[in-house]
Design a protein around this motif. Structure first.
Motif, mmCIF file in Angstrom:
data_model
loop_
_atom_site.group_PDB
_atom_site.id
_atom_site.type_symbol
_atom_site.label_atom_id
_atom_site.label_comp_id
_atom_site.label_asym_id
_atom_site.label_seq_id
_atom_site.Cartn_x
_atom_site.Cartn_y
_atom_site.Cartn_z
ATOM 1 N N PHE A 13 30.502 43.179 40.954
ATOM 2 C CA PHE A 13 30.427 41.759 41.306
ATOM 3 C C PHE A 13 30.218 41.575 42.809
ATOM 4 O O PHE A 13 30.838 40.716 43.427
ATOM 5 N N TRP A 14 29.322 42.366 43.388
ATOM 6 C CA TRP A 14 29.054 42.319 44.821
ATOM 7 C C TRP A 14 28.580 40.944 45.275
ATOM 8 O O TRP A 14 28.761 40.567 46.424
ATOM 9 N N PHE A 15 27.995 40.176 44.381
ATOM 10 C CA PHE A 15 27.415 38.878 44.730
ATOM 11 C C PHE A 15 28.456 37.751 44.759
ATOM 12 O O PHE A 15 28.143 36.643 45.167
ATOM 13 N N LEU A 16 29.690 38.035 44.329
ATOM 14 C CA LEU A 16 30.753 37.028 44.348
ATOM 15 C C LEU A 16 31.659 37.223 45.559
ATOM 16 O O LEU A 16 31.836 38.344 46.040
ATOM 17 N N THR A 17 32.240 36.134 46.023
ATOM 18 C CA THR A 17 33.236 36.248 47.094
ATOM 19 C C THR A 17 34.473 36.929 46.523
ATOM 20 O O THR A 17 34.687 36.913 45.312
ATOM 21 N N PRO A 18 35.312 37.517 47.363
ATOM 22 C CA PRO A 18 36.522 38.162 46.846
ATOM 23 C C PRO A 18 37.391 37.212 46.001
ATOM 24 O O PRO A 18 37.884 37.609 44.941
ATOM 25 N N TYR A 19 37.545 35.972 46.446
ATOM 26 C CA TYR A 19 38.355 35.032 45.663
ATOM 27 C C TYR A 19 37.744 34.803 44.277
ATOM 28 O O TYR A 19 38.453 34.770 43.277
ATOM 29 N N ASN A 20 36.431 34.649 44.231
ATOM 30 C CA ASN A 20 35.761 34.424 42.947
ATOM 31 C C ASN A 20 35.830 35.653 42.043
ATOM 32 O O ASN A 20 35.870 35.519 40.823
ATOM 33 N N ARG A 76 45.602 39.562 42.043
ATOM 34 C CA ARG A 76 46.348 39.239 43.266
ATOM 35 C C ARG A 76 45.647 39.790 44.507
ATOM 36 O O ARG A 76 45.638 39.157 45.551
ATOM 37 N N HIS A 77 45.087 40.975 44.381
ATOM 38 C CA HIS A 77 44.372 41.581 45.513
ATOM 39 C C HIS A 77 43.227 40.682 45.965
ATOM 40 O O HIS A 77 43.041 40.450 47.160
#
Length: 124
Positions: A13-20, A76-77
């Motif tokens: 999921f490289w295209f998503l922000t960490p939160y997403n 959580r991470h």
């Protein structure tokens, strides 16, 4: 193990922000568990129930080995929020959200589902 899973999620999921990424994992965790349990209860044949019992045993073993659910730790991470999929249920039934109540409800739920699945397996 957690580090390896983080690397896998980052690559997938490289295209998503960490939160997403964390939100996606949270939704998959929540709806995947409900969907898998519901489908097994409603449509499962004897061998499906046996596979699901094996899956539940694996989840329980990993829960003890990693001091909690691996998916929750990943969520959580990425989300940087102290929230689990059982928190909503705890709020609905009026139990204060804490680590102990989360563990109790999670283990109680797993044991209850395990018993139901064993009864279903015996009846099929």
């Amino acid at each position: 193990m957690k580090v390896i899973l983080i690397e896998i999620v980052d690559k997938l999921f490289w295209f998503l922000t960490p939160y997403n990424r964390g939100e996606l994992l949270f939704q998959l965790h929540y709806w995947g568990f409900i969907g898998l349990t519901g489908a097994t209860l409603l449509y499962g044949q004897k061998h499906h129930v046996a596979y699901y019992l094996g899956f539940l045993m694996t989840v329980l073993i990993l829960f003890y080995q990693y001091n909690g659910c691996l998916l929750t730790q990943l969520e959580r991470h990425y989300r940087q929020v102290d929230e689990t999929i059982v928190d909503g249920f705890l709020r609905i039934i009026g139990i204060p959200v804490s680590k102990d109540s989360r563990i109790s409800i999670t283990l109680g739920g797993l044991i209850l589902i395990f018993i139901i699945m064993i009864l279903l397996y015996v009846r099929l």
